[in-house]
Design a protein around this motif. Structure first.
Motif, PDB file in Angstrom:
ATOM      1  N   TRP A  68       0.837  -1.194   0.000  1.00  9.76           N
ATOM      2  CA  TRP A  68       0.000   0.000   0.000  1.00  9.76           C
ATOM      3  C   TRP A  68       0.877   1.251   0.000  1.00  9.76           C
ATOM      4  CZ3 TRP A  68      -0.245   3.670   4.011  1.00  9.76           C
ATOM      5  CH2 TRP A  68      -1.183   4.686   3.800  1.00  9.76           C
ATOM      6  N   ALA A  69       1.875   1.270   0.890  1.00  7.30           N
ATOM      7  CA  ALA A  69       2.726   2.460   1.016  1.00  7.30           C
ATOM      8  C   ALA A  69       3.477   2.727  -0.286  1.00  7.30           C
ATOM      9  CB  ALA A  69       3.699   2.289   2.179  1.00  7.30           C
ATOM     10  N   SER A  70       4.068   1.690  -0.874  1.00  2.93           N
ATOM     11  CA  SER A  70       4.891   1.943  -2.065  1.00  2.93           C
ATOM     12  C   SER A  70       4.030   2.300  -3.275  1.00  2.93           C
ATOM     13  CB  SER A  70       5.819   0.766  -2.379  1.00  2.93           C
ATOM     14  OG  SER A  70       5.047  -0.371  -2.610  1.00  2.93           O
ATOM     15  N   SER A  71       2.741   1.912  -3.244  1.00  2.36           N
ATOM     16  CA  SER A  71       1.871   2.253  -4.379  1.00  2.36           C
ATOM     17  C   SER A  71       1.324   3.677  -4.271  1.00  2.36           C
ATOM     18  CB  SER A  71       0.700   1.267  -4.454  1.00  2.36           C
ATOM     19  OG  SER A  71      -0.184   1.516  -3.370  1.00  2.36           O
ATOM     20  N   GLN A  72       1.577   4.342  -3.148  1.00  3.21           N
ATOM     21  CA  GLN A  72       0.995   5.670  -2.924  1.00  3.21           C
ATOM     22  C   GLN A  72       1.793   6.807  -3.539  1.00  3.21           C
ATOM     23  OE1 GLN A  72      -2.128   6.226  -1.262  1.00  3.21           O
ATOM     24  NE2 GLN A  72      -2.021   4.065  -1.820  1.00  3.21           N
ATOM     25  N   GLY A  73       3.037   6.551  -3.860  1.00  3.49           N
ATOM     26  CA  GLY A  73       3.807   7.650  -4.439  1.00  3.49           C
ATOM     27  C   GLY A  73       5.197   7.194  -4.779  1.00  3.49           C
ATOM     28  N   GLN A  74       5.828   7.956  -5.654  1.00  2.01           N
ATOM     29  CA  GLN A  74       7.178   7.615  -6.083  1.00  2.01           C
ATOM     30  C   GLN A  74       8.153   7.878  -4.936  1.00  2.01           C
ATOM     31  OE1 GLN A  74       8.501   8.590  -9.929  1.00  2.01           O
ATOM     32  NE2 GLN A  74       7.102   6.942 -10.419  1.00  2.01           N
ATOM     33  N   GLY A  75       9.143   7.065  -4.872  1.00  2.00           N
ATOM     34  CA  GLY A  75      10.244   7.352  -3.946  1.00  2.00           C
ATOM     35  C   GLY A  75       9.962   6.988  -2.504  1.00  2.00           C
ATOM     36  N   ILE A  76       8.827   6.328  -2.217  1.00  2.00           N
ATOM     37  CA  ILE A  76       8.591   5.883  -0.846  1.00  2.00           C
ATOM     38  C   ILE A  76       9.288   4.535  -0.682  1.00  2.00           C
ATOM     39  CG2 ILE A  76       6.851   5.198   0.866  1.00  2.00           C
ATOM     40  CD1 ILE A  76       4.898   7.118  -0.517  1.00  2.00           C
TER      41      ILE A  76
END
Ligand code: SKM
Length: 286
Positions: free
Chosen positions: A238-246
């Motif tokens: 979920w976290a990595s799909s929320q934005g680039q560079g996370i």
């Protein structure tokens, strides 16, 4: 040979025996380490039996950490703050039971030494206010972040945890605040370098009332789940799909580092953790 156990219910999943046997092998220590399933209502009796058998030390996992702290005769400062212990030093049937909590130190070591994060001056958002969050809080504050926000479904529980740690936060110059999970999107917050999931269930998507994660995080921020393997994946995906560079990381390194700290308390020497973490990652395939 000195004998150690990890006590929990359930316990079959525990990786502690493999970790400690690997430490023993790397340091040339002779010891045995086994799993111990305690009945849910019989932790005190289990502990008493282990003392009588001359077991030298235990790791304690869910759901007995609070009881372990209560039953111990000596609790270190971190156990008193967390009201939970994950490491006991036993001294025979009559001797004292000494309690320690190495979970938070393990987390901080994994973040700083293994993931290369700088916690000094960082802004941290901790999700959850249960046992896992409580165990981690003191070492996180001692690492000297600029701020630490605890967000929990029940804001009262987060507030109680924050209050218990207020003096420690002040001592280390940390702005410590509690809020309700569903207030996150509406509260002005600093850009976080670190988001930690310390909730009991792996939260994801709809279960997490955070609509705009990128707004919350500084560029290159790390999303960390204290669980490891498959259990950590929903939150990390979920976290990595929320934005680039996370960036994301699960809690396997924390598990190994807390074990290294327990091993050091029992054996008086610190084992190397990197080869043990690498071997475990390969086994788990994560
Ligand atoms: O705190 C640790 C504990 O020492 C051992 C463990 C395990 O064996 O799964 C997990 C954590 O609770």
């Amino acid at each position: 040979q000195d004998a150690y156990v990890v006590i929990g219910n359930p316990i079959a999943h525990s990786r502690s025996p493999a970790i400690h046997r690997h430490f023993a092998q790397l340091t040339g220590q002779r010891l045995v380490y086994a799993r111990c399933l305690s009945p849910l209502q019989g932790f005190a009796q289990t502990l008493q039996a282990l003392r009588q058998h001359g077991i030298k030390g235990c790791n304690i996992t869910v759901p007995f950490k609070h009881q372990a702290a209560q039953l111990a005769s000596h609790c270190d400062a971190r156990v008193q703050l967390a009201q939970a212990a994950n490491t006991l030093v036993l001294n025979g049937p009559q001797g004292p039971v000494q309690a320690f909590n190495t979970d938070g130190i393990g987390l901080v070591r994994d973040l700083c030494d293994n993931a290369g994060l700088r916690l000094t001056g960082a802004h941290i958002l901790l999700l959850g206010a249960g046992g896992a969050a409580a165990g981690a809080l003191a070492p996180l504050l001692q690492a000297g972040p600029a701020s630490l926000h605890i967000a929990n479904r029940s804001a009262e529980r987060a507030q109680a945890l924050a209050q218990r740690h207020a003096a420690l936060a002040a001592e280390h110059g940390v702005q410590l605040q509690a809020l309700a999970l569903d207030e996150i999107d509406h509260t002005p917050l600093p850009a976080m370098q670190l988001l930690i999931n310390a909730t009991a269930s792996s939260l994801q998507g709809a279960a997490l009332p955070i609509q705009n994660l990128p707004r919350l995080l500084a560029p290159g921020a790390l999303a960390y789940d204290m669980m490891y393997g498959a259990a950590a994946q929903p939150f990390l995906h979920w976290a990595s799909s929320q934005g680039q560079g996370i960036r994301t990381r699960d809690g396997l390194g924390m598990l190994v580092e807390q074990a290294a700290e327990s091993f050091a308390l029992w054996r008086g020497l610190r084992p190397p953790s990197a080869p043990v973490l690498a071997a475990l990652r390969q086994q788990i395939g994560a």
